[in-house]
Enzyme design. Sequence first.
Site, PDB file in Angstrom:
ATOM      1  N   ASN A 150       0.793  -1.230   0.000  1.00 16.84           N
ATOM      2  CA  ASN A 150       0.000   0.000   0.000  1.00 16.84           C
ATOM      3  C   ASN A 150       0.826   1.281   0.000  1.00 16.84           C
ATOM      4  OD1 ASN A 150      -2.372   1.845   0.918  1.00 16.84           O
ATOM      5  ND2 ASN A 150      -0.901   1.955   2.622  1.00 16.84           N
ATOM      6  N   TYR A 194       4.138   9.564 -11.157  1.00 18.84           N
ATOM      7  CA  TYR A 194       3.184   8.775 -10.364  1.00 18.84           C
ATOM      8  C   TYR A 194       2.294   7.946 -11.289  1.00 18.84           C
ATOM      9  CZ  TYR A 194      -0.582   7.883  -6.969  1.00 18.84           C
ATOM     10  OH  TYR A 194      -1.525   7.284  -6.162  1.00 18.84           O
TER      11      TYR A 194
HETATM   12  N1  LIG Z   1      -5.723   8.827  -1.083  1.00 13.58           N
HETATM   13  C1  LIG Z   1      -6.027   8.663  -2.343  1.00 13.58           C
HETATM   14  O1  LIG Z   1      -6.874   9.383  -2.874  1.00 13.58           O
HETATM   15  C2  LIG Z   1      -5.368   7.574  -3.178  1.00 13.58           C
HETATM   16  C3  LIG Z   1      -5.895   7.311  -4.435  1.00 13.58           C
HETATM   17  C4  LIG Z   1      -5.328   6.307  -5.213  1.00 13.58           C
HETATM   18  C5  LIG Z   1      -4.242   5.593  -4.730  1.00 13.58           C
HETATM   19  N2  LIG Z   1      -3.743   5.870  -3.509  1.00 13.58           N
HETATM   20  C6  LIG Z   1      -2.602   5.075  -3.037  1.00 13.58           C
HETATM   21  O2  LIG Z   1      -2.894   4.580  -1.752  1.00 13.58           O
HETATM   22  C7  LIG Z   1      -1.671   4.343  -1.057  1.00 13.58           C
HETATM   23  C8  LIG Z   1      -1.770   4.951   0.341  1.00 13.58           C
HETATM   24  O3  LIG Z   1      -1.838   6.365   0.245  1.00 13.58           O
HETATM   25  P1  LIG Z   1      -2.702   7.258   1.241  1.00 13.58           P
HETATM   26  O4  LIG Z   1      -3.683   7.988   0.426  1.00 13.58           O
HETATM   27  O5  LIG Z   1      -3.177   6.452   2.387  1.00 13.58           O
HETATM   28  O6  LIG Z   1      -1.618   8.348   1.676  1.00 13.58           O
HETATM   29  P2  LIG Z   1      -0.863   8.584   3.085  1.00 13.58           P
HETATM   30  O7  LIG Z   1      -1.834   8.761   4.179  1.00 13.58           O
HETATM   31  O8  LIG Z   1       0.125   9.661   2.800  1.00 13.58           O
HETATM   32  O9  LIG Z   1      -0.131   7.204   3.331  1.00 13.58           O
HETATM   33  C9  LIG Z   1       0.975   6.808   2.582  1.00 13.58           C
HETATM   34  C10 LIG Z   1       1.843   5.899   3.427  1.00 13.58           C
HETATM   35  O10 LIG Z   1       2.948   5.469   2.626  1.00 13.58           O
HETATM   36  C11 LIG Z   1       4.110   5.492   3.418  1.00 13.58           C
HETATM   37  N3  LIG Z   1       5.260   5.882   2.602  1.00 13.58           N
HETATM   38  C12 LIG Z   1       5.401   7.019   1.875  1.00 13.58           C
HETATM   39  N4  LIG Z   1       6.600   7.042   1.288  1.00 13.58           N
HETATM   40  C13 LIG Z   1       7.227   5.884   1.651  1.00 13.58           C
HETATM   41  C14 LIG Z   1       8.503   5.342   1.386  1.00 13.58           C
HETATM   42  N5  LIG Z   1       9.404   5.983   0.623  1.00 13.58           N
HETATM   43  N6  LIG Z   1       8.814   4.133   1.919  1.00 13.58           N
HETATM   44  C15 LIG Z   1       7.938   3.495   2.707  1.00 13.58           C
HETATM   45  N7  LIG Z   1       6.730   3.969   3.027  1.00 13.58           N
HETATM   46  C16 LIG Z   1       6.375   5.161   2.493  1.00 13.58           C
HETATM   47  C17 LIG Z   1       3.871   6.510   4.532  1.00 13.58           C
HETATM   48  O11 LIG Z   1       4.427   5.956   5.708  1.00 13.58           O
HETATM   49  P3  LIG Z   1       5.337   6.768   6.780  1.00 13.58           P
HETATM   50  O12 LIG Z   1       5.185   8.250   6.476  1.00 13.58           O
HETATM   51  O13 LIG Z   1       4.737   6.389   8.079  1.00 13.58           O
HETATM   52  O14 LIG Z   1       6.697   6.267   6.554  1.00 13.58           O
HETATM   53  C18 LIG Z   1       2.370   6.596   4.659  1.00 13.58           C
HETATM   54  O15 LIG Z   1       1.880   5.921   5.787  1.00 13.58           O
HETATM   55  C19 LIG Z   1      -0.566   4.955  -1.918  1.00 13.58           C
HETATM   56  O16 LIG Z   1       0.085   3.943  -2.646  1.00 13.58           O
HETATM   57  C20 LIG Z   1      -1.318   5.871  -2.859  1.00 13.58           C
HETATM   58  O17 LIG Z   1      -0.643   6.054  -4.078  1.00 13.58           O
HETATM   59  C21 LIG Z   1      -4.278   6.861  -2.708  1.00 13.58           C
END
Ligand SMILES: NC(=O)c1ccc[n+]([C@@H]2O[C@H](COP(=O)([O-])OP(=O)(O)OC[C@H]3O[C@@H](n4cnc5c(N)ncnc54)[C@H](OP(=O)(O)O)[C@@H]3O)[C@@H](O)[C@H]2O)c1
Length: 274
Positions: free
Chosen positions: A83, A148
């Site tokens: 994730n 991305y």
């Molecule tokens: N929110 C949306 O609208 C959306 C839509 C489509 C896809 N997504 C995908 O869903 C996933 C989760 O995103 P989210 O929306 O929940 O955002 P988020 O709250 O910012 O969570 C992202 C997580 O990824 C971790 N992370 C970031 N960079 C990293 C790295 N270099 N190495 C290891 N861990 C890392 C962070 O962990 P720490 O900061 O604790 O290290 C954070 O907990 C992502 O893959 C994103 O692309 C999100």
Amino acid sequence: MPLSDQFRTALVTGAASGLGAAFVAMLRSEGVEVWGTSRTRDRVPDSTGFHGLVLELAEPASIEAAWGEAERASGGIDLLVNNAGAGVFAPFAAMSDAEWDGQMRILLHGPAMLARRAWRAMHARGRGCIVNVTSLAAEFPIPYLCAYDAAKAGLAACTAGLALEGAGSPVRVIDFRPGDYRTNFNNAMRAAPPGGEGAADAVAARVWRRLEGLLHDAPEPARAAADLRTALRRGCRGVVRSGSFFQARLAPFLQRFASQGMSGRVQRRYFDLS
Ligand SMILES: NC(=O)c1ccc[n+]([C@@H]2O[C@H](COP(=O)([O-])OP(=O)(O)OC[C@H]3O[C@@H](n4cnc5c(N)ncnc54)[C@H](OP(=O)(O)O)[C@@H]3O)[C@@H](O)[C@H]2O)c1
């Protein structure tokens, strides 16, 4: 039937916030013992049925160590939820090569490295499931997020190829493709916001405001977790879309069946480019 009947253990990356935290809460409520990662150990404190791990997806050694530790401590991970991720918002031309490579490392190479290890181990045990969290951006690209878009499309293609390789395999593969969810995602990518005053920057600023508005109005991450629970319970394989009606149904439909001209017009309007 609770998910713990299928999965005794799970590894969720990016477990401290957003979708990852919601996936952890859902899996815990289903009786699954979870190992969850963050780059910062304090952000994933141990609790009943939950074990924190450090993972930096940009570093292969960190991926190797986190996977090894999760496998050893759990006696075998049954479900990997790949994730974790973050975006860089910037005009394509303004991105440094290092930023581009970094996006590929954390969104494509790192998750693929984890998935390869999980695939081998799960195959050896004859059971398991890999969930790669991609994005609607894999099929409905977002302007100023080219790296991305490319990395998520790459992970989606990798997942589709693996699903073909593994047809008939006891190990399932899911491409979980969220639309917008209200998380910290945009704040995490504020590192490269539009800054200048030229015409191109004005367009970028408009798109940024649109992305902020979309995330603000988006559903809570618990809804994505509920969709994942349903997909896992049903034994789904392949693409599982999650989000609003437009993002999970209409946009993918348009991309497949509308003419390029028509889908381009819809995308430009959607992102406030015209
Ligand atoms: N929110 C949306 O609208 C959306 C839509 C489509 C896809 N997504 C995908 O869903 C996933 C989760 O995103 P989210 O929306 O929940 O955002 P988020 O709250 O910012 O969570 C992202 C997580 O990824 C971790 N992370 C970031 N960079 C990293 C790295 N270099 N190495 C290891 N861990 C890392 C962070 O962990 P720490 O900061 O604790 O290290 C954070 O907990 C992502 O893959 C994103 O692309 C999100």
